[in-house]
Design a protein around this motif. Structure first.
Motif, PDB file in Angstrom:
ATOM      1  N   ILE A  98       0.818  -1.221   0.000  1.00  0.00           N
ATOM      2  CA  ILE A  98       0.000   0.000   0.000  1.00  0.00           C
ATOM      3  C   ILE A  98       0.846   1.262   0.000  1.00  0.00           C
ATOM      4  O   ILE A  98       0.334   2.350   0.261  1.00  0.00           O
ATOM      5  N   SER A 100       1.901   3.047  -2.286  1.00  0.00           N
ATOM      6  CA  SER A 100       1.467   4.052  -3.258  1.00  0.00           C
ATOM      7  C   SER A 100      -0.044   4.232  -3.271  1.00  0.00           C
ATOM      8  O   SER A 100      -0.603   4.875  -4.171  1.00  0.00           O
ATOM      9  N   LEU A 101      -0.728   3.680  -2.262  1.00  0.00           N
ATOM     10  CA  LEU A 101      -2.186   3.755  -2.202  1.00  0.00           C
ATOM     11  C   LEU A 101      -2.641   4.480  -0.944  1.00  0.00           C
ATOM     12  O   LEU A 101      -1.975   4.441   0.086  1.00  0.00           O
ATOM     13  N   TYR A 120       4.306   5.204   5.251  1.00  0.00           N
ATOM     14  CA  TYR A 120       3.204   4.273   4.997  1.00  0.00           C
ATOM     15  C   TYR A 120       3.223   3.061   5.916  1.00  0.00           C
ATOM     16  O   TYR A 120       2.291   2.247   5.897  1.00  0.00           O
ATOM     17  N   ASP A 311      -4.483   6.085  -6.020  1.00  0.00           N
ATOM     18  CA  ASP A 311      -3.064   5.994  -5.696  1.00  0.00           C
ATOM     19  C   ASP A 311      -2.447   7.386  -5.654  1.00  0.00           C
ATOM     20  O   ASP A 311      -3.149   8.396  -5.799  1.00  0.00           O
ATOM     21  N   ALA A 317      -7.969   2.936  -8.058  1.00  0.00           N
ATOM     22  CA  ALA A 317      -7.306   1.666  -7.754  1.00  0.00           C
ATOM     23  C   ALA A 317      -8.133   0.889  -6.739  1.00  0.00           C
ATOM     24  O   ALA A 317      -9.105   1.401  -6.164  1.00  0.00           O
ATOM     25  N   ILE A 319      -7.798  -1.774  -3.196  1.00  0.00           N
ATOM     26  CA  ILE A 319      -6.879  -2.002  -2.082  1.00  0.00           C
ATOM     27  C   ILE A 319      -7.433  -3.060  -1.146  1.00  0.00           C
ATOM     28  O   ILE A 319      -8.644  -3.165  -0.938  1.00  0.00           O
TER      29      ILE A 319
END
Length: 365
Positions: A98, A100-101, A120, A311, A317, A319
């Motif tokens: 995650i 980049s989310l 993150y 993202d 996106a 997740i």
């Protein structure tokens, strides 16, 4: 980053990230001579640490407190008290998918917009693990309050739809069940509800109630620094809290003046109230009766089911949040609400000492 300190005279500053070397707090303004040991702090930390039951995250942390300064021969010295809890079971790899989310329900998106980056690995400073510093500080504040005959106690009033009416409170049962509810039968019902949600990879919230007994009248300032306003700030600063009420709270809007007012009476020269709809505050100050506040806790946002998100490039996106997460935050947040309440009261008690000239003369005459 600003905003990591709370309080005026009795003041705490928390520091550290959920997946860094450790988490801690620096306490300023604690009077010298207060008996304090690491065991006193550990008693509080044990109430919020992970792995207590099947309803909490399985992260394996001892959450052992180390006092680095401010205590000598078992008593506070009046200098800053520094406390550290070292992180031992970080599994940062659980968050690699995650990076980049933006997780729904978390601070990921606004944090990135504000600072241009984010940690993150569990949320960094926005993680619930930050509350360790608050709880350590609250342990010290509670010891100070105890010296003055003041007792603060929090417990779980409800989990999801499972609510305990006040007439069914059995306060001795709070520590007899893993949900810290003052009724074992209600806790069992709530546990079944949580288990159902866990099977669905879902979560729930609840309500924490906190009381304070033995407060003198007059704590708080009549304008901006009202007792209820500072309590609301303190408790709302806890990440999972979405609402705070004092006394009857929102129910007061459905009442009438004759019902909502608390009649006064005198008993042996002591001013008392026949009811306590105000929850122990009047005009922004304590009125000497029992303080009652409630905090609404949202469902745990980290759920292991597919969700829609975007993202870091602001593209759509999907997740799925992995890792070890609480299906309900409420039980571990009980001591956090209690700690923030104790910190607020300890600070206001010290501030209140200068409200009258006669009090200052008592100290310096």
């Amino acid at each position: 980053m600003g905003g990591s300190s709370f309080g005026s005279i009795f003041r705490i500053t928390t520091w550290g990230e959920s997946h860094g070397p450790g988490i801690g707090v620096v306490i300023d303004g604690c009077p010298a001579g207060l008996p304090l040991s690491e065991n006193d702090i550990q008693d509080f930390l044990d109430r919020r640490k992970p792995g207590q039951s099947k309803y909490t995250t399985k992260r394996n942390e001892s959450d052992s407190a180390e006092i680095l300064s401010g205590v000598f021969e078992g008593k506070t010295t009046g200098t800053p008290i520094s406390i550290i809890v070292r992180n031992q079971d970080q599994r940062s790899r659980d968050y690699g998918n995650i990076a980049s989310l933006f997780r729904p329900g978390h601070a990921d998106y606004p944090f990135t917009e504000k600072y241009g980056f984010r940690d993150y690995r569990g949320g960094g400073r926005s993680s619930g693990r930050e509350t360790i510093g608050r709880v350590a500080g609250g342990a010290v504040a509670s010891l100070l309050l105890k010296e003055l005959g003041i007792r603060v106690q929090a417990y779980t009033k409800s989990i999801g739809p499972c609510t305990i009416p006040e007439k069914d409170y059995r306060m001795s049962e709070i520590t007899e069940n893993p949900l810290y509810m003052p009724n074992n039968a209600a806790a069992s019902e709530a546990g079944e509800y949580i288990s159902t949600l866990m099977a669905e990879c879902n979560s729930c919230g609840g309500i924490i109630e906190c009381t304070a007994e033995g407060l003198p009248a007059g704590l708080g300032e009549p304008v901006f620094d009202k007792l209820d306003a500072l309590l609301a700030q303190a408790v709302m600063s806890i990440g999972a809290v979405k609402g705070v009420e004092i006394g009857d709270g929102f129910a007061a809007s459905l009442s009438t003046g004759s019902q909502n007012n608390d009649p006064f009476f005198s008993e042996n020269g002591i001013v008392l109230k026949k009811t306590n709809h105000s929850g122990g505050t009047l005009g922004g100050m304590s009125d000497g009766s029992r303080l009652i506040l409630r905090a609404a806790i949202k469902p745990t946002p980290s759920i292991s089911r597919p969700q829609d998100t975007v993202d870091i490039k602001h593209e759509n996106a999907g997740i799925e949040v992995l890792g070890r997460h609480d299906p309900v935050i409420v039980p571990r947040a009980v001591v956090v609400v209690e700690s923030m309440t104790a910190l607020t009261l300890a600070d206001l008690l010290l501030r209140n000492m200068s409200a009258r000239l006669e009090n200052i003369k008592k100290v310096y005459s």
